[in-house]
Motif scaffolding. Structure first.
Motif, short mmCIF file in Angstrom:
data_model
loop_
_atom_site.label_atom_id
_atom_site.label_comp_id
_atom_site.label_asym_id
_atom_site.label_seq_id
_atom_site.Cartn_x
_atom_site.Cartn_y
_atom_site.Cartn_z
N HIS A 76 -8.34 -24.29 -13.21
CA HIS A 76 -7.74 -23.06 -12.68
C HIS A 76 -7.07 -22.29 -13.81
O HIS A 76 -6.79 -22.84 -14.89
N ASP A 77 -6.84 -21.02 -13.57
CA ASP A 77 -6.14 -20.15 -14.51
C ASP A 77 -5.09 -19.36 -13.73
O ASP A 77 -5.41 -18.48 -12.94
N ASN A 126 -5.19 -15.61 -13.90
CA ASN A 126 -6.39 -14.94 -13.34
C ASN A 126 -7.18 -14.17 -14.41
O ASN A 126 -7.80 -13.15 -14.11
N THR A 157 -9.51 -15.81 -16.58
CA THR A 157 -10.78 -16.45 -16.96
C THR A 157 -11.93 -15.98 -16.08
O THR A 157 -12.84 -15.31 -16.54
N GLN A 158 -11.92 -16.39 -14.84
CA GLN A 158 -12.88 -15.95 -13.81
C GLN A 158 -14.33 -16.39 -14.07
O GLN A 158 -15.05 -16.71 -13.13
N THR A 214 -18.31 -18.55 -11.18
CA THR A 214 -17.36 -17.45 -11.26
C THR A 214 -16.45 -17.45 -10.03
O THR A 214 -16.89 -17.76 -8.92
N THR A 215 -15.20 -17.11 -10.26
CA THR A 215 -14.21 -17.06 -9.18
C THR A 215 -13.91 -15.63 -8.75
O THR A 215 -12.92 -15.39 -8.06
N THR A 216 -14.76 -14.68 -9.15
CA THR A 216 -14.48 -13.27 -8.87
C THR A 216 -14.44 -12.96 -7.37
O THR A 216 -13.80 -11.99 -6.96
N ASP A 270 -8.05 -17.71 -9.12
CA ASP A 270 -8.93 -18.15 -10.21
C ASP A 270 -8.90 -19.68 -10.26
O ASP A 270 -8.34 -20.29 -11.17
#
Length: 389
Positions: free
Chosen positions: A164-165, A168, A170-171, A222-224, A229
């Protein structure tokens, strides 16, 4: 990384020129199949020897770049190294860091700490004075790997990763994995042959070894489309219950990289090209467009994508006693026959080549078997890795 670039623009897919035959073929696919492989005639095509640029700019460590030349589909040799080039990591309107050639075609920098607020590129000149450069890209900092874990699903092991980041930033994530496993050969050799034909006790064991599968895995996520994230339990790889890798002990080193949207798209296309081609209804291989350009001749095609980011790693071990007792792993030596017995009168002439090895003394002579079933070093190394536990 494996040599996976030659497929991009050099792959060939046969297509029928007879429309009626094609329609009939599709109608009968489920009955007998009518797809024939296409083998180009020798000399009919000469694929260009394209420059392949492999690696990334490590924003928090040593940068390693490999320069090679692409191969044709039927090539049986290793890619030719592009040696004696001059490479630099360049900060936009700023500093320049030199890479030094350590082995032919492989170039390393000193340990770098790149500023995330600035942009960087790779710039190099080959031995024939052709200049190349990548697009400038901002140096990304990869968040830590939260966890690499595994679970049993039916008759397989699934290795998963979580990360996780909180910022937010990285994504776009990519992972690679280097696998190592312990194995033994089919037979243990207790004797070693001398050049003159005599036998002595073997001092160095060639029975237990460690195999390694270098990086080459392409996994992206991708977490977009998520509210946070966060990557949770993303499946990286699977191992069948019968896998030789699970026979004794298995380890995987997972490497995590933060990606830009452009590099993420490149690796996604490369993943689809390497994983999804093979059936009539699979998508055709796409032309991969990297970010490396020839400054001397802009029309020259160059293969590769060089990003700038740090790497985060985490290692996982799986022992045999952690797995279901009913699982039966392959040995990898299933085709090896029972050992021969060499009468004592012929021992001195039986082991004159390294392809045939003595095993141990018996009443009637010496047992023996071919090296491919005895010497585990033919499939790995008998030196225990420093990280093994």
């Amino acid at each position: 990384m494996r040599s996976i670039y030659s497929h991009s623009s050099l792959n060939l897919r046969a297509a029928s020129t007879n429309v009626g035959a094609s329609l009939l073929c599709c109608a009968l696919l489920s009955m007998s199949g009518c797809i024939e492989s296409f083998e180009p005639k020798e000399g009919s095509t000469t694929p260009p020897s394209l420059l392949v640029v492999d690696g990334f700019l490590n924003s928090q460590g040593v940068t390693t770049i490999k320069l090679t030349r692409s191969l044709g589909l039927k090539a049986k040799t290793a890619p030719a190294a592009e040696a004696k080039a001059k490479l630099f990591v360049e900060e936009e309107n700023g500093l320049r860091y030199t890479l030094f050639e350590t082995t032919a075609g492989t170039y390393n920098s000193a340990r770098l700490s790149l500023n995330p607020a600035k942009r960087y590129r790779l710039h190099f000149t080959t031995a024939n004075n052709r200049a190349y450069a990548t697009d400038y890209t901002r140096a990304k900092i990869t968040p830590a790997v939260d966890e690499v874990h595994w679970l049993v699903e039916g008759d397989r092991v699934v290795v998963q990763v979580s990360a996780h980041d909180e910022t937010n930033q990285t994504q776009y994530y990519r992972w690679d994995a280097e696998e190592t496993w312990e194995f033994t050969s089919a037979y243990r050799s207790k004797l070693e042959a001398l050049p003159g034909g005599g036998l002595i006790p073997r001092e160095v064991s060639i029975y237990r070894c460690w195999g390694t599968q270098p990086g080459g895995l392409i996994k992206t996520f991708t977490t977009t489309k998520l509210s946070q994230d966060v990557v949770a339990d993303f499946p990286l790889l699977t191992l069948a219950s019968s896998s030789v890798k699970l026979r004794y002990k298995y380890s995987v080193l997972v490497k995590q990289y933060a990606q830009t949207v452009e590099e993420f798209a490149y690796w996604e296309a490369l993943r689809k090209n390497t994983e999804n081609i093979g059936t009539l209804f699979d998508p055709l291989p796409s032309q991969l467009t990297g970010n490396v350009h020839c400054l001397t001749d802009p029309s020259e095609q160059v293969l590769g994508y060089i990003g700038a980011y740090s790497v985060q790693e985490q290692r996982l071990f799986i022992s045999r006693d952690q797995l279901p007792a009913s699982w039966k792993s392959d040995t990898g030596y299933e085709t090896c026959a029972k050992p021969d017995t060499i009468p004592k009168a012929y021992v001195h002439v039986s082991f004159l080549t390294p392809d045939y090895l003595p095993l141990e003394d018996v009443d009637k002579g010496v047992t023996a078997q071919y090296a491919k079933c005895v010497d585990c070093r033919l499939r790995g190394t008998n030196i225990q890795p420093s990280f093994w536990k």
